[in-house]
Write an enzyme that holds these catalytic residues in place. Structure first.
Site, PDB file in Angstrom:
ATOM      1  N   ASN A  52     122.912  -4.900  17.376  1.00  0.00           N
ATOM      2  CA  ASN A  52     121.538  -5.380  17.541  1.00  0.00           C
ATOM      3  C   ASN A  52     121.124  -6.262  16.366  1.00  0.00           C
ATOM      4  OD1 ASN A  52     121.538  -3.123  15.756  1.00  0.00           O
ATOM      5  ND2 ASN A  52     119.326  -2.976  15.993  1.00  0.00           N
ATOM      6  N   CYS A  84     119.789  -5.486  13.602  1.00  0.00           N
ATOM      7  CA  CYS A  84     120.016  -4.915  12.274  1.00  0.00           C
ATOM      8  C   CYS A  84     121.348  -4.185  12.162  1.00  0.00           C
ATOM      9  CB  CYS A  84     118.870  -3.981  11.898  1.00  0.00           C
ATOM     10  SG  CYS A  84     117.242  -4.760  11.993  1.00  0.00           S
ATOM     11  N   GLU A  93     122.805  -1.629  13.549  1.00  0.00           N
ATOM     12  CA  GLU A  93     122.998  -0.181  13.587  1.00  0.00           C
ATOM     13  C   GLU A  93     123.137   0.370  15.005  1.00  0.00           C
ATOM     14  OE1 GLU A  93     118.473  -0.262  13.986  1.00  0.00           O
ATOM     15  OE2 GLU A  93     120.140  -1.536  13.379  1.00  0.00           O
TER      16      GLU A  93
END
Length: 946
Positions: A562, A564, A566
């Site tokens: 995604n 970020c 994670e």
């Protein structure tokens, strides 16, 4: 010892009459300060905000001269403080240091002023009246303002209400506006944060008393008045939100508001510091016509209510949810906080999509991006399916322009649709490393070249298969293809990918596939690292660990992460993956130097219930997202405050002990989360695609490390396999009960919610011990309160220490007075060897069913260093990495401490504004740098996840 060190029985008579032993260090300290004052009494004369090596040597020499002069008076003499200070002045004058001597005189005068009793109210009678908000003049009643300040500083041992009052009033003028008085008081607290961190809480409470008092109660109020009126204000705010069509009607009709009001804990507002309070005020609290209609605890209760709307015992669950939120044991992600209870309750944090290789599919993907971003979701797009530049288009018999032109449109869409006007839209595009456009993809964030083929606002990431890394390690060749020629590679991973890829290479050699390129793998790897260093993109993420260890490999493929890095969930043309995030505050779950398992288990069980409720309460702007989320029910429970926990435990970040703590703390969090999801399955049923998952086969996340090892042929995977909890028992429970959620754990950046809670972000090391943080609410002075507490215990926290800390940009490593143990404990991000970041992350990763937002900090970066770090990340089995940081953030301003003006703030809400005194530019980096840094507005925009 030498005679000049005063080895006799010399004593010093203090002004109080007390007699103490002589301490030459105090003379050296006072003289050093004299070198820092200019002729006008300002701390830091131009160009010298800390002592140079020559000045330090001079201070040592002059200190010896002072001691020698005093020693000549005899062996057992008791000196008065004034006698010693007079001798210091004489030595400075005789040595020719006339300007420094003048500075020392001023230093003595300022110290004398500090000992002088506080001014009486009459000394500030220049402010006779003030102008109220309605424009009318009113008498300036000092008693009224003092009462508010005293309520604010209650319980803050190191904050004086009188000092704050006088600091503010002496900067006012007659008939000042009411808001100017309030701003002056907030500013008075803010300017003292760097000296005494408790002033951050004082500033927060002043915002509560003034800004929120005015909005909610119509006037400035004491904190006692806030507490007394909280219940009514909460009910009034809910009703106003419904009337303004901000909240759904069942938020007022579906709950016993009186019962909920009585459960609110007003005293918990005192947990907020200034950054957290101002962030809430500017971005989270509901407002009508820019007037806030809720207080912080009312806001948290409203969030709890929204998450309890589908519960049978609504009020009981809402109070349970409120307790973990208001105590800061757990905090929901930003989209959940923004939208809970609203008419468009988009509560999920991030969305992952796969873009089809046709014009209709591409523009459907762009539309989906816009709709999801509108309601505050962060986006990860998989673009590997789209054919490369030069590939044939069957329908027109023309040639494709490749991926890059479409990514330019994605970039501009993210800018145009700015998450409901609350923050910058954010998206990350992923491309597999065998895609023929990969080299152009690497250049997207460059500031040179054709701007039509650049994306300056969006993020990019490499989706790297293990085979590429093997070729890099072994010095092999790498072949780039267009996906329309190798259509199944996109959905293959592990040994199957390797076998098929080698077959396609043979077809290219035989001329069956004509559109391809061949490069040395090391050459492409170096370019990846070079662009990462130069632009901060594309990030390095690994396809095979994400898929081989995915519990859901039976129903699809993980094509990207995604925004970020994670989240690792399946995507396809039919499904948009959704994840719902929240984070446990690790600091609040320590007890007697270890993890408090009982409390952690209780918090995690409540948090997992809240996250599971998000799935059902969520507003889905796109049908494919709803289908996926209800089918698989993934959530991402993470953590924050990791660095704070290490401070409390006295463990340096760069140590084996810290790596072990990462292992054990993550094991505990994961164990309790998986257990909670399994128990929820008993109550609510297992998620619909549970059968066939790794969970259903008794393969838990740490078991899947064996699958990764097998895929790599027993090579290139070195991870500690130690466990301490009863995982066999949990495995049997999951086999029997099932799981409510396909995925449970993901460590998000917590960029904003950690600001609210007042702890370090997720798993990040301390960026600096003193710095200015910029976000959408302005600029804030942040100081490491743990460091200051330790320096106070050692008796070395003083004005000179603060000056040194500023001069060295928040680093303690070159300050001589600080012991080595403290230096190790408070090493900042760029002072920690990056291998420790990777080692700690590797220990966590074995327990996590998704991934973690792992920033890599490298001081003195070089090609060799980056090569070592990212290869280590792969060998340790990490799934993803996030930003590469190769420089420090904006340096701390060298400002006038004694005048009280520090680090200007320019918030968007009506908060106090301080003038900048002096500022120095940020340190130059060793080379090109990442443009996204902790504290920057752009960096914080990445908190679309949190």
């Amino acid at each position: 010892m030498k005679r000049e060190d005063l080895i006799g029985a010399h004593m010093v008579i203090r002004r109080s009459g007390e007699t103490v032993s002589f301490d030459r260090a105090k003379i050296a300290n006072a003289m050093a300060k004299a070198f820092l004052y200019d002729a006008h009494g300002n701390l830091y004369r131009p160009g010298a905000s800390s002592l140079s090596a020559a000045q330090r040597a001079k201070v040592e020499e002059l200190t010896k001269d002072v001691c020698a002069a005093l020693n000549r008076r005899g062996e057992s003499v008791a000196f008065r403080i004034e006698d010693i200070q007079d001798q210091v002045e004489r030595v400075l004058m005789r040595s020719g240091e006339h300007e420094v001597a003048r500075g020392y005189v001023l230093y003595r005068e300022m110290a004398s002023q500090k000992r002088t009793p506080a001014p009486t109210m009459g000394q500030y009678d220049h402010v006779k009246s003030y102008r109220r908000r309605d424009g009318a003049l009113a008498p300036f009643d000092a008693t009224f303002w003092i009462a508010i300040i005293e309520s604010v500083v209650l319980g803050l041992e190191n904050v004086s209400a009188t000092d704050l009052f006088h600091e503010a009033v002496r900067n006012l003028y007659n008939e000042a506006k009411e808001t100017e008085i309030e701003n002056a008081l907030v500013l008075a607290a803010r300017t003292k944060i760097e000296v005494e961190p408790e002033h951050a809480k004082a500033a927060a409470r002043l915002v509560l008393a003034f800004q929120l008092g005015q909005d909610v109660f119509g006037k400035p109020v004491t904190l006692d008045e806030v507490a007394a009126g909280y219940g009514e204000a909460f009910i009034r705010g809910i009703e106003a939100g419904v009337k303004a069509e901000l909240l759904t009607e069942d938020m007022s009709r579906g709950f016993d508001l009186g019962r909920l009001a009585s459960a609110i804990r007003p005293e918990r507002d005192r947990l907020l510091n200034y950054l957290g309070m101002q962030t809430l005020y500017d971005r989270y609290l509901l407002h009508v016509s820019e007037r806030r209609i809720e207080l912080p605890q009312a806001f948290l209760m409203r969030v709890a209510m929204g998450l309890a709307r589908n519960e049978i015992e609504r009020e009981t669950r809402a109070i349970e949810f409120y307790e973990v939120l208001s105590s800061f044991d757990y905090m929901s992600s930003t989209p959940t906080l923004f939208n809970t209870g609203s008419r468009r309750s988009q509560l999920s944090s991030c969305y992952l999509t796969t873009i089809s290789d046709d014009l209709e599919g591409i523009y459907d993907g762009l539309k989906e991006n816009a709709l999801l971003s509108k309601f505050a979701g962060g986006l990860g797009n998989d673009w590997t399916n789209v054919r490369a530049m030069g590939a044939r288009i069957k329908g027109t018999n023309g040639k494709s322009q490749g991926v890059v032109p479409f990514l330019k449109v994605v970039n501009d869409t993210a800018v145009a649709v700015n998450q409901g006007g609350k923050r910058q839209g954010a998206v990350c595009a992923y491309l597999e490393s065998w895609h023929l456009d990969i080299e152009e993809f690497l250049d997207l964030r460059k500031n040179t070249g054709d701007d039509r083929r650049r994306t300056h606002d969006m993020n990019t990431a490499n989706w790297i298969p293990d085979l590429f890394m093997k070729r890099v390690m072994e010095g092999g060749e790498w072949t780039l293809f267009s996906p329309n020629d190798v259509p199944d590679l996109h959905d293959l991973y592990g040994m199957k990918f390797e076998e098929r890829y080698v077959q396609y290479e043979a077809q290219a050699d035989a001329g069956v596939i004509r559109l391809f390129k061949r490069r040395p793998a090391v050459e492409l790897w170096r370019k990846m690292l070079g662009m990462l260093f130069e632009t901060g993109h594309p990030w390095i993420t690994f396809k095979d660990p994400c898929n081989i260890r995915s519990p859901q490999q039976h129903v699809g493929v993980v094509h990207s992460s995604n925004l970020c890095t994670e989240i690792t969930l399946n995507t396809s043309d039919e499904e948009i993956a959704v994840c719902n995030l929240g984070s446990v505050n690790l600091v609040n779950h320590l007890k007697d130097g270890r993890i408090d398992h009982e409390k952690l288990r209780r918090t995690v069980r409540i948090a997992m219930r809240m996250l599971d409720n998000v799935i059902d309460m969520n507003y889905y702007a796109v049908a494919k997202a709803r289908l996926s989320n209800l089918k698989h029910r993934p959530v991402g429970l993470g953590l924050m405050g990791h660095q704070d926990a290490l401070y409390i435990l006295g463990i340096p970040f760069g140590s084996d002990e810290a790596v072990e703590f990462s292992d054990r703390s993550m094991e505990a969090l994961a164990y309790h989360a998986y257990e909670a999801s399994s128990d929820l399955a008993v109550e609510r049923g297992a998620y619909s695609s549970f059968k066939g998952s790794l969970w259903s086969k008794g393969v838990l996340p740490f078991d899947s490390m064996k699958l990764l090892a097998e895929s790599r042929g027993g090579q290139y995977l070195e991870v500690d396999q130690s466990i301490t909890m009863d995982w066999d028992n949990l495995r049997e429970k999951i086999l029997k009960q099932g799981m409510r959620n396909s995925n449970c754990i993901a460590i998000a950046p917590t960029a904003t919610i950690s600001n609210i809670v007042g702890v370090s972000a997720c798993i990040e090391p301390q960026f600096q011990n003193l710095y200015v943080k910029s976000n959408l609410s302005g600029e804030f002075t942040l100081v490491n309160e743990y460091l200051i507490a330790d320096l106070k215990k050692l008796g070395i926290w003083d004005e000179l220490m603060l000056a040194d800390l500023k001069y060295y940009d928040g680093s303690v490593q070159r300050i001589d007075r600080i012991p080595e143990e403290i230096k190790a404990r408070y090493a900042t991000a760029f002072e920690i060897e990056p291998k420790w970041l990777v080692e700690g992350a590797a220990r966590r990763q074995k327990w996590i069913d998704q991934a973690q937002s792992l920033n890599i900090y490298v001081g003195g970066a070089s090609g060799k260093k980056l090569d070592e770090v990212y290869k280590l990340a792969w060998i340790r089995g990490l799934k993803t990495t996030y930003y590469l940081r190769t420089m420090a953030a904006t340096s701390v301003e060298k400002s006038t401490v004694t005048s009280g003006a520090l680090n200007a703030v320019a918030p968007s809400a009506p908060a106090a504004v301080a003038p900048r005194i002096t500022a120095e530019p940020a340190l130059e980096a060793d080379g090109p740098v990442c443009t996204m840094r902790p504290g920057d507005q752009g960096y914080e925009a990445c908190d679309a996840c949190q």
